[in-house]
Structures are given as structure tokens and as C-alpha cells.
Design a protein around this motif. Structure first.
Motif, PDB file in Angstrom:
ATOM      1  N   GLY A   1      65.421   6.438  34.590  1.00  0.00           N
ATOM      2  CA  GLY A   1      66.143   5.281  34.105  1.00  0.00           C
ATOM      3  C   GLY A   1      67.023   4.597  35.126  1.00  0.00           C
ATOM      4  N   GLN A   2      66.970   5.083  36.358  1.00  0.00           N
ATOM      5  CA  GLN A   2      67.814   4.525  37.416  1.00  0.00           C
ATOM      6  C   GLN A   2      66.955   3.840  38.483  1.00  0.00           C
ATOM      7  OE1 GLN A   2      71.265   4.830  37.327  1.00  0.00           O
ATOM      8  NE2 GLN A   2      71.001   5.827  35.333  1.00  0.00           N
TER       9      GLN A   2
ATOM     10  N   THR B   1      70.011  15.342  40.538  1.00  0.00           N
ATOM     11  CA  THR B   1      68.686  15.450  39.936  1.00  0.00           C
ATOM     12  C   THR B   1      67.943  14.132  40.039  1.00  0.00           C
ATOM     13  OG1 THR B   1      69.361  17.182  38.390  1.00  0.00           O
ATOM     14  CG2 THR B   1      67.447  15.853  37.786  1.00  0.00           C
ATOM     15  N   ALA B   2      66.755  14.184  40.630  1.00  0.00           N
ATOM     16  CA  ALA B   2      65.959  12.971  40.850  1.00  0.00           C
ATOM     17  C   ALA B   2      64.634  13.357  41.488  1.00  0.00           C
ATOM     18  CB  ALA B   2      66.699  11.995  41.753  1.00  0.00           C
ATOM     19  N   VAL B   3      63.755  12.388  41.564  1.00  0.00           N
ATOM     20  CA  VAL B   3      62.581  12.517  42.420  1.00  0.00           C
ATOM     21  C   VAL B   3      62.972  11.994  43.796  1.00  0.00           C
ATOM     22  CG1 VAL B   3      60.201  11.847  42.828  1.00  0.00           C
ATOM     23  CG2 VAL B   3      60.990  12.252  40.489  1.00  0.00           C
ATOM     24  N   TYR B   4      62.725  12.804  44.803  1.00  0.00           N
ATOM     25  CA  TYR B   4      63.108  12.460  46.164  1.00  0.00           C
ATOM     26  C   TYR B   4      61.871  12.017  46.948  1.00  0.00           C
ATOM     27  CZ  TYR B   4      67.822  14.189  45.552  1.00  0.00           C
ATOM     28  OH  TYR B   4      69.120  14.354  45.138  1.00  0.00           O
ATOM     29  N   TYR B   5      62.041  10.919  47.680  1.00  0.00           N
ATOM     30  CA  TYR B   5      60.961  10.345  48.457  1.00  0.00           C
ATOM     31  C   TYR B   5      61.369  10.233  49.921  1.00  0.00           C
ATOM     32  CZ  TYR B   5      59.377   8.653  43.872  1.00  0.00           C
ATOM     33  OH  TYR B   5      58.970   8.564  42.563  1.00  0.00           O
ATOM     34  N   CYS B   6      60.419  10.459  50.791  1.00  0.00           N
ATOM     35  CA  CYS B   6      60.640  10.146  52.194  1.00  0.00           C
ATOM     36  C   CYS B   6      59.872   8.878  52.534  1.00  0.00           C
ATOM     37  CB  CYS B   6      60.211  11.295  53.098  1.00  0.00           C
ATOM     38  SG  CYS B   6      58.487  11.789  52.941  1.00  0.00           S
ATOM     39  N   ALA B   7      60.344   8.188  53.550  1.00  0.00           N
ATOM     40  CA  ALA B   7      59.727   6.929  53.938  1.00  0.00           C
ATOM     41  C   ALA B   7      59.877   6.717  55.429  1.00  0.00           C
ATOM     42  CB  ALA B   7      60.348   5.769  53.173  1.00  0.00           C
ATOM     43  N   ALA B   8      58.914   6.063  56.020  1.00  0.00           N
ATOM     44  CA  ALA B   8      58.924   5.748  57.452  1.00  0.00           C
ATOM     45  C   ALA B   8      59.061   4.240  57.621  1.00  0.00           C
ATOM     46  CB  ALA B   8      57.639   6.242  58.110  1.00  0.00           C
TER      47      ALA B   8
END
Length: 120
Positions: free
Chosen positions: A41-42, A90-97
Motif C-alpha cells: 500500500g506504499q 517490512t517491505a519488498v526490497y529491490y536493487c537497481a543499477a
């Protein structure tokens, strides 16, 4: 560049986790890397970033002093060490280039995300 994030899981408040983001491709070391997270929801939130050399890092205020980003260009991997975890992490964590490593930099490549759940 293809990115694969891993290392998420369930941890109690106050605990630690280390996320990894493995990259394919020989140009990994030329990219700035960022970590983002998105809670249910964020909107997606910038957590922090690291320069191509690893010499510079930036963090959002809410994680300063608790999270540390590092990278090993020989292994094509960037890490997010998370200590003193809180339920609000608490969250889904993403990496990015991307071309740089700031919150408003352009990120061209994204990993698939790894779930981090912190219980109280």
C-alpha cells in the motif's frame, strides 16, 4: 545487466539480515547501485545507494546508522546489511543499477525483489 536479489526472510525486531544483489554482465562496475523498498500500500522508497567504486554511499534518514551498503565488483554483487531491524522495515526490497546512486538518479535495470518481514 540482469540483477538477482536474495537474502530476504522473516526476522524478529532488533535482528539483522544481509541482502545480496548479484549482477550479470561485465559492465557492473560502471554502474551506481541503489536499494529500494516497497511496503504494501506504499510507494516505492529509496533506501540508499553506492557509487560505482564503492567509495561513496547515501542513505535515507530512516535507515542511517542501521543499514550499510557495500559492493564487491570482482563478484558483481552489491550488499545491503540491515541491523537493528524494525517492523516498519517490512517491505519488498529491490536493487537497481543506474547512471548514479542517488534517490533521483535514473535506474535502468531492476532486480525482482526479495521480501523482508520484521516481526514485533
Amino acid at each position: 545487466v540482469q540483477l538477482q536479489a536474495s537474502g530476504g526472510g522473516l526476522v524478529q525486531a532488533g535482528g539483522s539480515l544481509r541482502l545480496s544483489c548479484a549482477a550479470s554482465g561485465r559492465t557492473f562496475s560502471s554502474y551506481g547501485m541503489g536499494w529500494f523498498r516497497q511496503a504494501p500500500g506504499q510507494e516505492r522508497e529509496f533506501v540508499g545507494g553506492i557509487s560505482w567504486s564503492g567509495g561513496r554511499t547515501v542513505y535515507v534518514d530512516s535507515v542511517k546508522g542501521r543499514f550499510t551498503i557495500s559492493r564487491d565488483n570482482a563478484k558483481n554483487t552489491v550488499y545491503l546489511q540491515m541491523n537493528s531491524l524494525k517492523p516498519e522495515d517490512t517491505a519488498v526490497y529491490y536493487c537497481a543499477a543506474g547512471v548514479a546512486y542517488y534517490s533521483d538518479s535514473r535506474y535502468d535495470y531492476w532486480g525482482q525483489g526479495t521480501q523482508v518481514t520484521v516481526s514485533s
